[in-house]
Design a protein around this motif. Structure first.
Motif, PDB file in Angstrom:
ATOM      1  N   VAL A  18       0.857  -1.201  -0.286  1.00 37.52           N
ATOM      2  CA  VAL A  18      -0.160   0.111  -0.095  1.00 37.52           C
ATOM      3  C   VAL A  18       0.824   1.221  -0.147  1.00 37.52           C
ATOM      4  CG1 VAL A  18      -1.632   1.321   1.374  1.00 37.52           C
ATOM      5  CG2 VAL A  18      -2.080  -1.140   1.204  1.00 37.52           C
ATOM      6  N   GLU A  19       1.944   1.320   0.949  1.00 40.01           N
ATOM      7  CA  GLU A  19       2.894   2.442   1.131  1.00 40.01           C
ATOM      8  C   GLU A  19       3.512   2.649  -0.415  1.00 40.01           C
ATOM      9  OE1 GLU A  19       2.634   0.006   3.263  1.00 40.01           O
ATOM     10  OE2 GLU A  19       1.257   1.320   4.776  1.00 40.01           O
ATOM     11  N   GLU A  20       4.125   1.643  -1.165  1.00 38.09           N
ATOM     12  CA  GLU A  20       4.934   1.651  -2.286  1.00 38.09           C
ATOM     13  C   GLU A  20       3.939   2.094  -3.528  1.00 38.09           C
ATOM     14  OE1 GLU A  20       8.151  -1.766  -2.017  1.00 38.09           O
ATOM     15  OE2 GLU A  20       6.063  -2.206  -2.597  1.00 38.09           O
ATOM     16  N   SER A  21       2.547   1.733  -3.348  1.00 40.33           N
ATOM     17  CA  SER A  21       1.605   2.309  -4.184  1.00 40.33           C
ATOM     18  C   SER A  21       1.417   3.861  -4.043  1.00 40.33           C
ATOM     19  CB  SER A  21       0.281   1.395  -4.237  1.00 40.33           C
ATOM     20  OG  SER A  21       0.535  -0.019  -4.404  1.00 40.33           O
ATOM     21  N   ALA A  22       1.139   4.005  -2.941  1.00 32.60           N
ATOM     22  CA  ALA A  22       0.902   5.674  -2.725  1.00 32.60           C
ATOM     23  C   ALA A  22       2.072   6.308  -3.168  1.00 32.60           C
ATOM     24  CB  ALA A  22       0.552   5.856  -1.157  1.00 32.60           C
ATOM     25  N   ARG A  23       3.307   6.053  -2.829  1.00 35.34           N
ATOM     26  CA  ARG A  23       4.738   6.804  -3.267  1.00 35.34           C
ATOM     27  C   ARG A  23       4.445   6.802  -4.870  1.00 35.34           C
ATOM     28  NH1 ARG A  23       7.135   4.268   0.861  1.00 35.34           N
ATOM     29  NH2 ARG A  23       8.116   2.791  -0.705  1.00 35.34           N
ATOM     30  N   PHE A  24       3.910   5.841  -5.611  1.00 28.08           N
ATOM     31  CA  PHE A  24       4.171   5.901  -6.988  1.00 28.08           C
ATOM     32  C   PHE A  24       3.017   6.781  -7.586  1.00 28.08           C
ATOM     33  CE2 PHE A  24       2.688   3.802 -11.020  1.00 28.08           C
ATOM     34  CZ  PHE A  24       3.912   3.796 -11.810  1.00 28.08           C
ATOM     35  N   LEU A  25       1.988   6.706  -6.884  1.00 30.63           N
ATOM     36  CA  LEU A  25       0.800   7.622  -7.525  1.00 30.63           C
ATOM     37  C   LEU A  25       1.131   8.941  -6.771  1.00 30.63           C
ATOM     38  CD1 LEU A  25      -2.003   4.982  -7.063  1.00 30.63           C
ATOM     39  CD2 LEU A  25      -1.071   5.507  -9.226  1.00 30.63           C
TER      40      LEU A  25
END
Length: 65
Positions: A18-25
């Protein structure tokens, strides 16, 4: 919420946390959790981790432009 799928093993390149996805988006992790709750992104579980398909997250980013 879309159906949650359980994984037996994980390829590190195929899934994001979830955290990696948030940074990516470029959003906060709470926004990702809201997307998951609303069924806009699929959820995968591996042990206690909530994961997202990296290709789906990338497609989501491209559609939001």
């Amino acid at each position: 919420m879309k159906k949650e799928r359980t994984l037996d093993k994980v390829d590190g390149k195929q899934f994001l946390t979830v955290e990696e996805s948030a940074r990516f988006l470029g959003v906060k992790s709470n926004a990702i959790r809201n997307y998951l709750y609303l069924g806009r992104l699929s959820t995968y579980k591996f042990k206690s981790l909530t994961l997202l398909d990296a290709r789906e997250v990338e497609g989501w980013k491209n559609r939001q432009r």
